[in-house]
Design a protein around this motif. Structure first.
Motif, PDB file in Angstrom:
ATOM      1  N   TRP A 370       0.809  -1.216   0.000  1.00  0.00           N
ATOM      2  CA  TRP A 370       0.000   0.000   0.000  1.00  0.00           C
ATOM      3  C   TRP A 370       0.843   1.268   0.000  1.00  0.00           C
ATOM      4  N   THR A 371       2.073   1.213   0.479  1.00  0.00           N
ATOM      5  CA  THR A 371       2.900   2.415   0.506  1.00  0.00           C
ATOM      6  C   THR A 371       3.402   2.810  -0.874  1.00  0.00           C
ATOM      7  N   LEU A 372       3.228   1.948  -1.872  1.00  0.00           N
ATOM      8  CA  LEU A 372       3.632   2.275  -3.232  1.00  0.00           C
ATOM      9  C   LEU A 372       2.495   2.880  -4.043  1.00  0.00           C
ATOM     10  N   ALA A 373       1.330   3.039  -3.447  1.00  0.00           N
ATOM     11  CA  ALA A 373       0.166   3.619  -4.130  1.00  0.00           C
ATOM     12  C   ALA A 373      -0.204   2.833  -5.372  1.00  0.00           C
ATOM     13  N   VAL A 374      -0.103   1.507  -5.310  1.00  0.00           N
ATOM     14  CA  VAL A 374      -0.463   0.662  -6.440  1.00  0.00           C
ATOM     15  C   VAL A 374      -1.940   0.309  -6.353  1.00  0.00           C
ATOM     16  N   GLU A 375      -2.513  -0.058  -7.491  1.00  0.00           N
ATOM     17  CA  GLU A 375      -3.924  -0.378  -7.556  1.00  0.00           C
ATOM     18  C   GLU A 375      -4.172  -1.874  -7.644  1.00  0.00           C
ATOM     19  N   THR A 376      -3.140  -2.648  -7.754  1.00  0.00           N
ATOM     20  CA  THR A 376      -3.284  -4.093  -7.845  1.00  0.00           C
ATOM     21  C   THR A 376      -2.465  -4.746  -6.738  1.00  0.00           C
ATOM     22  N   PRO A 377      -2.905  -5.906  -6.270  1.00  0.00           N
ATOM     23  CA  PRO A 377      -2.160  -6.569  -5.193  1.00  0.00           C
ATOM     24  C   PRO A 377      -0.844  -7.139  -5.683  1.00  0.00           C
ATOM     25  N   ALA A 378       0.089  -7.286  -4.746  1.00  0.00           N
ATOM     26  CA  ALA A 378       1.384  -7.885  -5.083  1.00  0.00           C
ATOM     27  C   ALA A 378       1.223  -9.353  -5.424  1.00  0.00           C
ATOM     28  N   CYS A 379       0.311 -10.036  -4.749  1.00  0.00           N
ATOM     29  CA  CYS A 379       0.047 -11.439  -5.049  1.00  0.00           C
ATOM     30  C   CYS A 379      -1.377 -11.773  -4.624  1.00  0.00           C
ATOM     31  N   THR A 380      -1.926 -12.775  -5.245  1.00  0.00           N
ATOM     32  CA  THR A 380      -3.305 -13.196  -4.983  1.00  0.00           C
ATOM     33  C   THR A 380      -3.355 -14.708  -4.950  1.00  0.00           C
ATOM     34  N   LEU A 381      -4.119 -15.235  -4.007  1.00  0.00           N
ATOM     35  CA  LEU A 381      -4.299 -16.679  -3.881  1.00  0.00           C
ATOM     36  C   LEU A 381      -5.784 -16.972  -3.737  1.00  0.00           C
ATOM     37  N   GLU A 382      -6.313 -17.787  -4.626  1.00  0.00           N
ATOM     38  CA  GLU A 382      -7.707 -18.208  -4.529  1.00  0.00           C
ATOM     39  C   GLU A 382      -7.794 -19.480  -3.697  1.00  0.00           C
ATOM     40  N   LEU A 383      -8.634 -19.440  -2.678  1.00  0.00           N
ATOM     41  CA  LEU A 383      -8.732 -20.548  -1.744  1.00  0.00           C
ATOM     42  C   LEU A 383      -9.775 -21.559  -2.207  1.00  0.00           C
ATOM     43  N   PRO A 384      -9.507 -22.820  -2.017  1.00  0.00           N
ATOM     44  CA  PRO A 384     -10.527 -23.837  -2.321  1.00  0.00           C
ATOM     45  C   PRO A 384     -11.722 -23.679  -1.391  1.00  0.00           C
ATOM     46  N   ARG A 385     -12.888 -23.956  -1.902  1.00  0.00           N
ATOM     47  CA  ARG A 385     -14.106 -23.772  -1.110  1.00  0.00           C
ATOM     48  C   ARG A 385     -14.191 -24.751   0.048  1.00  0.00           C
ATOM     49  N   GLU A 386     -13.505 -25.882  -0.074  1.00  0.00           N
ATOM     50  CA  GLU A 386     -13.574 -26.853   1.026  1.00  0.00           C
ATOM     51  C   GLU A 386     -12.851 -26.373   2.276  1.00  0.00           C
ATOM     52  N   HIS A 387     -12.081 -25.300   2.176  1.00  0.00           N
ATOM     53  CA  HIS A 387     -11.410 -24.756   3.359  1.00  0.00           C
ATOM     54  C   HIS A 387     -12.364 -23.965   4.240  1.00  0.00           C
ATOM     55  N   GLY A 388     -13.576 -23.743   3.792  1.00  0.00           N
ATOM     56  CA  GLY A 388     -14.529 -22.990   4.602  1.00  0.00           C
ATOM     57  C   GLY A 388     -14.377 -21.496   4.402  1.00  0.00           C
ATOM     58  N   PHE A 389     -15.233 -20.763   5.067  1.00  0.00           N
ATOM     59  CA  PHE A 389     -15.268 -19.303   4.925  1.00  0.00           C
ATOM     60  C   PHE A 389     -14.294 -18.687   5.919  1.00  0.00           C
ATOM     61  N   GLN A 390     -13.165 -18.199   5.412  1.00  0.00           N
ATOM     62  CA  GLN A 390     -12.134 -17.617   6.260  1.00  0.00           C
ATOM     63  C   GLN A 390     -12.594 -16.241   6.761  1.00  0.00           C
ATOM     64  N   ASN A 391     -12.601 -16.076   8.063  1.00  0.00           N
ATOM     65  CA  ASN A 391     -13.115 -14.822   8.636  1.00  0.00           C
ATOM     66  C   ASN A 391     -12.151 -14.148   9.602  1.00  0.00           C
ATOM     67  N   TYR A 392     -10.937 -14.650   9.724  1.00  0.00           N
ATOM     68  CA  TYR A 392      -9.946 -14.022  10.612  1.00  0.00           C
ATOM     69  C   TYR A 392      -8.584 -14.155   9.954  1.00  0.00           C
ATOM     70  N   LEU A 393      -7.773 -13.083  10.046  1.00  0.00           N
ATOM     71  CA  LEU A 393      -6.478 -13.040   9.364  1.00  0.00           C
ATOM     72  C   LEU A 393      -5.512 -12.215  10.189  1.00  0.00           C
ATOM     73  N   THR A 394      -4.254 -12.638  10.248  1.00  0.00           N
ATOM     74  CA  THR A 394      -3.226 -11.868  10.950  1.00  0.00           C
ATOM     75  C   THR A 394      -1.849 -12.214  10.399  1.00  0.00           C
ATOM     76  N   PHE A 395      -0.925 -11.250  10.517  1.00  0.00           N
ATOM     77  CA  PHE A 395       0.470 -11.436  10.135  1.00  0.00           C
ATOM     78  C   PHE A 395       1.257 -12.023  11.294  1.00  0.00           C
ATOM     79  N   ASN A 396       2.397 -12.602  10.943  1.00  0.00           N
ATOM     80  CA  ASN A 396       3.376 -12.994  11.940  1.00  0.00           C
ATOM     81  C   ASN A 396       4.112 -11.719  12.385  1.00  0.00           C
ATOM     82  N   PRO A 397       4.058 -11.344  13.650  1.00  0.00           N
ATOM     83  CA  PRO A 397       4.732 -10.104  14.071  1.00  0.00           C
ATOM     84  C   PRO A 397       6.234 -10.107  13.808  1.00  0.00           C
TER      85      PRO A 397
END
Length: 1132
Positions: A370-397
């Motif tokens: 986000w600090t580069l003011a870009v409009e597209t993500p650096a990378c994208t990963l599509e998750l399989p539906r069998e993994h369920g609906f992901q509703n929580y996310l966090t980075f490794n500090p």
């Protein structure tokens, strides 16, 4: 120094800088599993920052010397260029926008210029990190958020603003020198002036003036601000007719963050589509406005400097804010174009990266630089539906290349291969025999403080421990990347764990019973808080400030170890499921309740008629009274379980408060104590009471419920006391009641009662002839044939007639004579995406204000203002998005200064400050007389409007252009220009024209001039023209599915419907209509002499019409219309 020499010096400096960065990066990555090694790397990082600071100071001194030399060279060039004239293209001066405008537009300090320049700026990220790059004469795009990732690695997020200013000045000075050489003389001066204007928004007017005189450096608001800047700023002049003043309530499903404690306690939470920074000691709010949809998730950086918010809905946004100034520094548009928005968001420990999880059936995980003011993500990963609906996310500090997310059934570990911009995930499935025990559904997951494990909490009170397996060497391929495996299952407690986080080296849990427990890194209990009597814990947010040094007065509790050491942890915020927010001071274990808000839908609001008091009722059975001037909660009442407040109304004296509940109960309360005024509540309805209204003398009270029933209560004297009794009720409507209104008869002071329903019935009741269990109906009037009414209010006394103002679903405002119920005027109402649902006439404070009145209205998601009298002028109205998920209620302050909107399911009430002068200014800018209406006519002022037919069609005489149109010719002219009114609408137009001057002169009008005709045309026609969606909706009701699955009407059925339903039509009239549509009649049926000689009566409908008629066939083949599908998103 020449340009080649400068470029060579910059390349040398860049190589040295990149080499230093690689050394630091390698140091940070040597031992990712070792916490002490990571801390040592951070210490080395701080030393390098100091060295860089000294280098920058030396560079600035060199730049100053070069600048002096450059000025001397410029003077020599100016002398040489004297007397020589050159043609230079004028550089376009970029528009400088205010901070509030950037909140709506996107990236902070973003100026749009040439597309090529903007694109080149985004793609060129090589070389030395530059926040302001390429500020040459052919570039007008500036973005303070553009930071090279390598440079960000060298410093914390708090230094971003400072570096932005420092490097901008170096580039700006070089650019001014280059520009001076190119243009020379006066041209060079103009170029410098333009560049000074480019960054003028950094400072206030006074600062710009003083620094222009002194020649001092310029600083941006972001780089020069401190944590106390936000609440020291002056609000400034209100430039919008409606401005957000205060937000009551908050979204308890989203977290509350503790963002400041050192000087003053400051919280961050979400209310609808606005993020709120709340200063607790000062009781002040700062609103982060920019989202059009409801905010679905938010996060803050580790140092609480940067805030990221995201929403769900069409055109979803991600906005990053500076918490010191409240300025949006970057906006990501269309962040999830194929989904419904963002479900979860996280920011890395160093604030360099954002990670998001989309809210779609096939979820996507994206990482943004986000600090580069870009409009597209650096990378994208599509998750399989069998993994369920992901509703929580966090980075490794400890490593911003690792993340973890979870759904109720699956925990996923992510590893970002930055060089290849690829996101790899590991999601081992837990089966029954993994631990041979019940695991339960996951709630939240975090990284263990040692960074070698992941912890996932479950609703069974257990903790799943995952081991992270990393390669000793850098992985050669993606398949060799790190992965996780389940290690152990720890049974922590009996209660379901709802919150899992870390603080001061402890692992902290919050559960559904309100308990908060602290564990050490071996998962041994260290301390807990179980005596606080809290409901389910939703959020635990710890202070960004470390614990103060212990003194003799410190009163920290003892931990649970054998040593019995002091349990020292920083203060924290607790948010619970019942919408309550607490502050816990750990030194002395002092729990403070900060605020309690409704946890269920808020649909009922009412303002006191003489005092700055507002009553708010929620579906959880709570009525709260606020002082909206002081923003203070005064008192409340909690009703028994099962009673949800649906409607509230003060009586005209302000002594009583009528309350209707969701299960049909009606209470009459004392407005200042909320105690029962009647001995027992009234229970004459079994359904939701949607409306409560008092008569002007407070002798009657009426209610309406969802079962289309009107009930009346009256005050009587019993035993020398005034008591309220039930009078009668009547199921008077066939569809829902949208308005219930008391009034006063013109010839007496007796009250009158009217109700308006979606069944298009306006009913007046005879209260004087009503008695126990019998409610007399005085008259019934049909308001419209097609569109249903939405609300009704008394029109102010701006004319000699007394009108009822009725809004309908066709974006129209109709004025009905209060006595005859005749429709006297039809006018174009506010068209902002949906019809008006509620309206109130704005109260006035002085007699002078009676000459000009205003209407406040709400539609599905907006609140707006309308200048009265209504005349169809689109510039006389404005609207703002107030509750994206729907507005449930509207109330106005007694002095007309504020409007209040209830958001229903977003559990909030918004207070809007009204600035009438801003709306008046907009009207004056829109033009006078017919100018505002020209834009509503196809082709505008120069377009073809109508064809004169006063002399007939077949005449050979010279056409005489008349300035007036006969009343009888109005329908034909309307049809000629594309508006096809029904017979009822024609009658309404005739009445409107004939009686337009009757109240003033007593005469009837039989013709109309062109300006008045233009207004009648614009006000009566559909605001969006003929649309296929309207015809298709009719066929959905009338038709049956054909072989292709489309709704169609058989030919004989259509002919029978035309003869028997709707407006009366004879067989001859219907045949003549189809003859005209088929081109067999010259025009109309028997409207011209030539029509009588036509073969319209001989037409064979079986030959002209198909057997099956669909909406498309009816519109294009039969009617011959070329029409649009329907109105756009904004209703236009």
């Amino acid at each position: 120094m020449s340009d080649p020499e400068e470029n060579g010096a910059k390349e040398t400096e860049e190589k040295e800088y990149n080499q230093n960065y690689k050394e630091v990066e390698n140091t940070c990555r040597k031992s990712p599993d070792d916490t002490s090694g990571w801390r040592e790397s951070e210490e080395d990082l701080g030393g390098n920052q100091l060295d860089r600071k000294e280098l920058r100071e030396e560079e600035e001194e060199e730049n100053a010397e070069e600048k002096e030399k450059g000025e001397e060279e410029e003077e020599e060039e100016d002398k040489a260029a004297a007397g020589v004239q050159e043609e230079t293209s004028e550089e376009r001066t970029p528009e400088v926008k205010s901070t509030s405008q950037y909140g709506l537009q996107g990236t902070f300090l973003e100026i749009l210029g040439d597309t090529g320049s903007k694109q080149s700026l985004r793609t060129d990220s090589s070389g030395l990190s530059e926040l302001f790059r390429g500020l040459s004469s052919n570039q007008d795009y500036v973005n303070v958020a553009q930071v090279h990732p390598e440079e960000q690695q060298m410093g914390s997020s708090a230094e971003l603003g400072e570096r932005a200013h420092r490097e901008a000045q170096n580039q700006l000075g070089q650019e001014e020198r280059d520009l001076g050489r190119k243009q020379g003389g006066a041209g060079g001066g103009r170029g410098k002036a333009r560049h000074r204007k480019r960054i003028s928004y950094f400072l206030g007017d006074e600062e710009m003036g003083s620094q222009a005189e002194a020649g001092g450096s310029r600083e941006s608001l972001v780089s020069s601000s401190t944590e106390d800047t936000l609440f020291q700023k002056d609000e400034g002049t209100q430039v919008y007719p409606l401005a957000l003043s205060w937000l009551f309530g908050w979204n308890s499903s989203l977290p509350v963050f503790y963002i400041r404690e050192r000087s003053q306690r400051v919280l961050l939470y979400v209310c609808g589509h606005t993020a709120v920074i709340y200063n607790v000691p000062r009781n002040t709010q700062h609103h982060l406005q920019g989202h059009r949809n409801v905010i679905s998730c938010l996060c803050v950086s580790e140092d609480r400097r940067w805030i990221a918010t995201a929403d769900k809905g069409p055109g979803c946004l991600i906005i990053i804010w500076d918490s010191f100034t409240g300025i949006p520094v970057h906006t990501i548009f269309d962040s999830c174009p194929q989904g419904n928005g963002i479900r979860a968001i996280a920011i890395s420990h160093d604030a360099k990266y954002l990670a998001t999880v989309s809210d779609a059936d096939a979820q996507e995980v994206c990482i943004w630089r986000w600090t580069l003011a870009v409009e597209t993500p650096a990378c994208t990963l599509e998750l399989p539906r069998e993994h369920g609906f992901q509703n929580y996310l966090t980075f490794n500090p400890a490593n911003n290349k690792e993340l973890v997310s979870n759904s109720k059934t699956q925990t996923i570990y992510y590893w970002w291969h930055e060089e290849k911009d690829t996101l790899v995930h590991s999601a081992p499935l837990l089966v029954e025999n993994t631990f041979n025990k019940l695991v339960g559904k996951f709630s939240q997951s975090i990284f263990h403080p040692n960074s070698t494990q992941i912890l996932s909490a479950t609703l069974e009170g257990k903790l799943v421990v995952w081991d992270i397996h990393r390669c000793a060497l850098a992985p050669s391929s993606l398949a060799d990347g790190p992965f996780i495996r389940p290690c152990k299952l720890v049974h922590l407690q009996r209660e379901a764990v709802s919150v899992l986080t870390t603080a001061d080296g402890y692992i902290v849990t919050g559960d559904i019973k309100g308990n908060i427990k602290f564990y050490d890194q071996t998962l041994s209990i260290a301390n807990w808080y179980s005596h606080l009597n809290l409901s389910c814990i939703r959020t635990l947010s710890f202070s960004p400030s470390p614990v103060s040094p212990r003194t003799e007065k410190s009163n920290f509790p003892l931990d649970c170890t054998l040593k019995g050491d002091l349990f020292v942890v920083r203060n924290f915020i607790i948010a619970t499921s019942d919408a309550t927010v607490y502050h816990l001071t750990t030194d002395g274990t002092r729990l403070e309740k900060l605020f309690v808000e409704p946890k269920d839908a808020v649909c009922a609001i009412s303002c006191h008629p003489y005092q700055p008091l507002m009553a708010v009722g929620s579906a959880c059975g709570v009525i709260k009274v606020w002082d909206y001037e002081q923003k203070k909660y005064l008192f409340s009442r909690v009703f028994e379980k099962g009673l949800g407040v649906q409607s509230l109304t003060h009586n005209p004296e302000g002594a009583l408060l009528g309350a209707g509940f969701t299960e049909g109960t009606v209470y009459i309360l004392d407005a200042m104590s909320l105690q029962n005024e009647a001995p027992e509540p009234f229970k004459y309805s079994r359904s939701n009471v949607t409306h409560v209204s008092f008569s002007h003398d407070s002798q009657y009270m009426a209610t309406a419920d969802v079962n289309f029933t009107v009930a009346v209560y009256m005050m009587v004297v019993r035993g020398g006391r005034r008591v309220w009794e039930y009078l009668a009720r009547l199921r008077s409507h066939r569809q829902s009641i949208c308005s219930l209104l008391f009034g006063v008869y013109l010839d007496s002071n007796e009250p009158r009662l009217l109700s308006l329903g979606r069944d298009r019935l306006l009913i007046e009741y005879n209260l004087s002839r009503s008695h126990k269990d019998h409610l007399e109906v005085l008259d019934i009037h049909h308001t419209d044939q097609g569109h249903h009414p939405t609300c009704m209010v008394w029109y102010p006394l701006l004319t000699k007639e007394l009108f009822l103002l009725v809004c309908d679903s066709g974006y129209k405002v109709k004025l009905f004579n209060s006595t005859t119920k005749m429709c006297r005027k039809t006018l174009l109402g506010p068209a902002y995406g949906s019809p008006v649902e509620q309206a109130r006439v704005l109260p006035v404070r002085t007699a002078l204000e009676l000459e000009k009145r205003y209407l406040v209205f709400i539609n599905r998601d907006k609140v707006g203002l309308q200048i009265l009298p209504v005349d169809g002028n689109p510039h006389k109205t404005c609207a703002m998005v107030c509750h994206p998920d729907g507005v449930a209620g509207l109330a106005l302050s007694y002095d007309g200064r504020y409007a209040f909107t209830a958001g229903g399911h977003d559990c909030s009430v918004v207070q809007w400050k009204i600035n009438l002068s801003a709306l008046d200014a907009a009207v004056s800018l829109g033009g006078e007389d017919l100018t505002p209406f020209y834009g509503l006519v196809p082709g505008g002022r120069e377009g073809k409007f109508y064809r004169i037919r006063s002399q007939g069609i077949d005449t050979m005489e010279t056409r005489k252009v008349s300035e007036h149109i006969c009343l009888s010719e109005v329908p034909f002219v309307m049809r000629a220009i594309g508006f096809y009114p029904s017979e009822e609408k024609i009658e309404d137009m005739f009445n409107e024209i004939k009686f337009s001057e009757y109240a003033d002169t007593g005469k009837l009008i039989d013709r109309i001039n062109l300006p008045d005709f233009l207004k009648v045309f614009v006000n009566h026609r559909s605001p969006f023209g003929n649309t296929l969606s309207g015809i298709r909706q009719s066929f959905e009701v009338l038709g049956t599915p054909n072989a292709q699955g489309e709704k169609a009407v058989r030919r004989e059925v259509l002919l029978q419907l035309l003869l028997s339903r709707g407006e009366h039509m004879t067989q001859e009239e219907m045949t003549d209509c189809f003859a005209t549509l088929s081109g067999l009649n010259p025009e109309g049926w028997k409207s011209e002499p030539a029509a009588s000689a036509s073969r319209g009566s001989e037409i064979c409908l079986e030959e002209e019409l198909p057997d099956e008629i669909t909406a498309e066939v009816f519109a294009s083949d039969i009617l011959g219309l070329t029409i649009s599908e329907g109105p756009g998103e904004d209703g236009q």
